[in-house]
Design a protein around this motif. Structure first.
Motif, PDB file in Angstrom:
ATOM      1  N   SER A 186      69.271 -15.156  31.663  1.00  0.00           N
ATOM      2  CA  SER A 186      68.287 -14.471  30.825  1.00  0.00           C
ATOM      3  C   SER A 186      67.029 -14.087  31.590  1.00  0.00           C
ATOM      4  O   SER A 186      65.922 -14.090  31.026  1.00  0.00           O
ATOM      5  CB  SER A 186      67.951 -15.321  29.586  1.00  0.00           C
ATOM      6  OG  SER A 186      69.120 -15.510  28.798  1.00  0.00           O
ATOM      7  N   HIS A 244      81.367 -17.913  38.756  1.00  0.00           N
ATOM      8  CA  HIS A 244      80.496 -17.680  37.600  1.00  0.00           C
ATOM      9  C   HIS A 244      80.922 -18.639  36.481  1.00  0.00           C
ATOM     10  O   HIS A 244      82.112 -18.922  36.316  1.00  0.00           O
ATOM     11  CB  HIS A 244      80.609 -16.218  37.139  1.00  0.00           C
ATOM     12  CG  HIS A 244      79.553 -15.851  36.147  1.00  0.00           C
ATOM     13  ND1 HIS A 244      79.661 -16.179  34.811  1.00  0.00           N
ATOM     14  CD2 HIS A 244      78.364 -15.225  36.291  1.00  0.00           C
ATOM     15  CE1 HIS A 244      78.566 -15.747  34.173  1.00  0.00           C
ATOM     16  NE2 HIS A 244      77.765 -15.169  35.055  1.00  0.00           N
ATOM     17  N   GLY A 281      72.281 -10.499  34.307  1.00  0.00           N
ATOM     18  CA  GLY A 281      73.380 -10.029  33.468  1.00  0.00           C
ATOM     19  C   GLY A 281      72.912  -8.917  32.540  1.00  0.00           C
ATOM     20  O   GLY A 281      72.796  -7.753  32.934  1.00  0.00           O
ATOM     21  N   ILE A 334      72.516 -18.546  30.104  1.00  0.00           N
ATOM     22  CA  ILE A 334      73.213 -17.273  30.365  1.00  0.00           C
ATOM     23  C   ILE A 334      73.495 -16.548  29.057  1.00  0.00           C
ATOM     24  O   ILE A 334      74.199 -17.063  28.182  1.00  0.00           O
ATOM     25  CB  ILE A 334      74.522 -17.517  31.141  1.00  0.00           C
ATOM     26  CG1 ILE A 334      74.198 -18.101  32.515  1.00  0.00           C
ATOM     27  CG2 ILE A 334      75.315 -16.221  31.280  1.00  0.00           C
ATOM     28  CD1 ILE A 334      75.399 -18.415  33.355  1.00  0.00           C
ATOM     29  N   GLY A 357      69.633 -17.224  37.897  1.00  0.00           N
ATOM     30  CA  GLY A 357      70.238 -16.368  36.879  1.00  0.00           C
ATOM     31  C   GLY A 357      70.273 -17.071  35.545  1.00  0.00           C
ATOM     32  O   GLY A 357      70.491 -18.291  35.469  1.00  0.00           O
TER      33      GLY A 357
HETATM   34  C1  PEP Z   1      74.942 -13.752  34.400  1.00  0.00           C
HETATM   35  O1  PEP Z   1      75.901 -13.480  33.721  1.00  0.00           O
HETATM   36  O2  PEP Z   1      75.078 -13.993  35.608  1.00  0.00           O
HETATM   37  C2  PEP Z   1      73.617 -13.770  33.762  1.00  0.00           C
HETATM   38  C3  PEP Z   1      72.615 -14.286  34.406  1.00  0.00           C
HETATM   39  O3  PEP Z   1      73.551 -13.226  32.501  1.00  0.00           O
HETATM   40  P1  PEP Z   1      72.226 -12.988  31.625  1.00  0.00           P
HETATM   41  O4  PEP Z   1      71.182 -12.418  32.544  1.00  0.00           O
HETATM   42  O5  PEP Z   1      72.637 -12.020  30.572  1.00  0.00           O
HETATM   43  O6  PEP Z   1      71.822 -14.310  31.077  1.00  0.00           O
END
Ligand code: PEP
Length: 249
Positions: A210, A95, A231, A171, A208
């Protein structure tokens, strides 16, 4: 291929909050979800969540990190066989928060993926460019370098991994790659996987960054987007359920 919606709880939760969240998710899940579902939880809560989801066959358990070592003098680390013993089907590796705050290199991420595979746990390998890299036109080069390390270390097992394309700038920022921008990168990753395995079509490539109830359907409609790593929105049952419901078969 069935899409996968995986929640990444990050370092959030408590015994009480986890139970409330999972009960709300259980109450709202359709009897036959069109997609596979997972929750990747902080290590101390694996046992609790393993028990709570026992009555939710559609939901699999995941962890957020794993040691590249099998056992031994590695204080603070958790091995893949330990994750397996607690019912983990998945573990997130590489990550961007671990690459950024814990100095994880491409080689370390590749070794973690290998350790997970050896223990029968599916690694969700995260790749993604920073804003500076995107603005410098380096997106392709960065994600290909990150995935190449995992391919190199894992050889023919590469068809067993899940990939998550997570642009770092998206993210937790509320900024999402447009479906078209994401698809371009997913297609690049698919092509790279095709060169490594004739099973590339069955490797799930998640998006991934938001992803939320409002944008999930258009992202998940793209040809090479096989699910989402979620997330913030995975901590709110109504939002997570809407993403599950928005997932095309
Ligand atoms: C993540 O941490 O893998 C992620 C996609 O976070 P978010 O959806 O909050 O952007």
């Amino acid at each position: 291929m069935k899409k996968l919606i995986a929640g990444n709880w990050k370092m959030n939760g408590s015994l009480a909050a986890n139970e409330a969240l999972l009960r709300e998710i259980a109450a709202g899940l359709p009897t036959q979800a069109a997609c596979a579902i997972a929750v990747c939880v902080p290590a101390p809560y694996l046992a609790q969540v393993h028990e709570l989801i026992a009555a939710m066959p559609a939901v699999a358990l995941g962890a957020q990190d794993v040691s590249s070592q099998a056992a031994g003098a590695f204080t603070g680390e958790v091995s893949a066989s330990m994750l397996r013993e607690f019912g983990c089907r998945y573990v997130i590796v590489g990550h961007s928060e671990r690459r950024q705050y814990h100095g994880e290199t491409d080689a370390m991420v590749a070794d973690k993926a290998k350790a997970a595979l050896a223990a029968g746990v599916t690694p969700i390998v995260c790749v993604g460019e920073t804003l500076a890299e995107r603005e410098a036109g380096q997106t392709e080069q960065v994600v290909k370098r990150q995935l190449a390390a995992v391919i190199h270390t894992n050889g023919h097992c590469i068809s067993e991994i899940v990939v998550a394309y997570e642009p770092v700038w998206a993210i937790g920022t509320g900024k999402t790659a447009t479906p078209e921008e994401a698809q371009v990168v997913h297609a690049v990753l698919r092509t790279q996987l095709k060169a490594a395995t004739d099973q590339a079509a069955r490797v799930k490539i998640l998006y991934g960054g938001s992803m939320n109830a409002a944008n999930a359907a258009s992202l998940l409609a793209q040809a090479d987007i096989d699910g989402g790593l979620i997330g913030g929105a995975s901590l709110k049952a109504p939002d997570f359920l809407k993403i599950v419901a928005a997932t095309p078969v």
